[in-house]
Design a protein around this motif. Structure first.
Motif, PDB file in Angstrom:
ATOM      1  N   THR A   5     -48.765 -56.118  15.903  1.00 23.02           N
ATOM      2  CA  THR A   5     -48.732 -57.362  16.658  1.00 23.02           C
ATOM      3  C   THR A   5     -48.804 -57.053  18.137  1.00 23.02           C
ATOM      4  O   THR A   5     -48.445 -55.965  18.583  1.00 23.02           O
ATOM      5  CB  THR A   5     -47.448 -58.168  16.372  1.00 23.02           C
ATOM      6  OG1 THR A   5     -46.317 -57.373  16.722  1.00 23.02           O
ATOM      7  CG2 THR A   5     -47.354 -58.568  14.910  1.00 23.02           C
ATOM      8  N   ARG A   7     -48.182 -59.168  22.030  1.00 22.54           N
ATOM      9  CA  ARG A   7     -47.597 -60.352  22.642  1.00 22.54           C
ATOM     10  C   ARG A   7     -48.626 -61.028  23.545  1.00 22.54           C
ATOM     11  O   ARG A   7     -49.336 -60.386  24.304  1.00 22.54           O
ATOM     12  CB  ARG A   7     -46.374 -59.959  23.468  1.00 22.54           C
ATOM     13  CG  ARG A   7     -45.645 -61.151  24.078  1.00 22.54           C
ATOM     14  CD  ARG A   7     -44.339 -60.744  24.710  1.00 22.54           C
ATOM     15  NE  ARG A   7     -43.488 -60.007  23.798  1.00 22.54           N
ATOM     16  CZ  ARG A   7     -42.611 -60.573  22.956  1.00 22.54           C
ATOM     17  NH1 ARG A   7     -42.522 -61.875  22.891  1.00 22.54           N
ATOM     18  NH2 ARG A   7     -41.862 -59.816  22.190  1.00 22.54           N
ATOM     19  N   THR A   9     -48.565 -64.021  26.349  1.00 20.26           N
ATOM     20  CA  THR A   9     -47.694 -64.879  27.155  1.00 20.26           C
ATOM     21  C   THR A   9     -48.556 -65.928  27.833  1.00 20.26           C
ATOM     22  O   THR A   9     -49.599 -65.611  28.403  1.00 20.26           O
ATOM     23  CB  THR A   9     -46.950 -64.043  28.218  1.00 20.26           C
ATOM     24  OG1 THR A   9     -46.222 -63.019  27.556  1.00 20.26           O
ATOM     25  CG2 THR A   9     -46.003 -64.904  29.031  1.00 20.26           C
ATOM     26  N   SER A  32     -45.482 -70.133  16.750  1.00 20.45           N
ATOM     27  CA  SER A  32     -46.300 -68.924  16.618  1.00 20.45           C
ATOM     28  C   SER A  32     -47.287 -69.045  15.469  1.00 20.45           C
ATOM     29  O   SER A  32     -48.452 -68.634  15.599  1.00 20.45           O
ATOM     30  CB  SER A  32     -45.417 -67.696  16.399  1.00 20.45           C
ATOM     31  OG  SER A  32     -44.700 -67.393  17.573  1.00 20.45           O
ATOM     32  N   ARG A  36     -51.300 -68.886  16.050  1.00 19.89           N
ATOM     33  CA  ARG A  36     -52.120 -67.893  15.347  1.00 19.89           C
ATOM     34  C   ARG A  36     -53.248 -68.569  14.578  1.00 19.89           C
ATOM     35  O   ARG A  36     -54.385 -68.089  14.582  1.00 19.89           O
ATOM     36  CB  ARG A  36     -51.265 -67.046  14.408  1.00 19.89           C
ATOM     37  CG  ARG A  36     -50.450 -65.990  15.140  1.00 19.89           C
ATOM     38  CD  ARG A  36     -49.835 -64.976  14.186  1.00 19.89           C
ATOM     39  NE  ARG A  36     -48.886 -65.580  13.255  1.00 19.89           N
ATOM     40  CZ  ARG A  36     -47.575 -65.687  13.471  1.00 19.89           C
ATOM     41  NH1 ARG A  36     -47.051 -65.240  14.601  1.00 19.89           N
ATOM     42  NH2 ARG A  36     -46.791 -66.224  12.567  1.00 19.89           N
TER      43      ARG A  36
END
Length: 64
Positions: A5, A7, A9, A32, A36
């Motif tokens: 994974t 991140r 932001t 999330s 996705r």
């Protein structure tokens, strides 16, 4: 499926964030999960001639 994974932001207006989180909760999804799904759909719709990994190709299957 993805093995790792990363991140991402982003900045969003607090009101939009609140409403987004409320709607996600109403659908028993996390923000999330929804982001996705949106990113996956955007990639599928706009990949052009790029070769996509098998797990990212459209399959009709609903998932994360």
């Amino acid at each position: 499926m993805e093995n790792r994974t990363a991140r991402l932001t982003l900045l969003i207006d607090p009101t939009k964030k609140r409403i987004f989180e409320e709607i996600c909760a109403e659908h028993d999804l996390t923000p999330s999960q929804v982001v996705r799904r949106m990113i996956r759909q955007y990639i599928q719709d706009n990949a052009g001639g790029r070769e996509l990994p098998e797990w990212l190709k459209p399959s009709g299957k609903v998932g994360d």
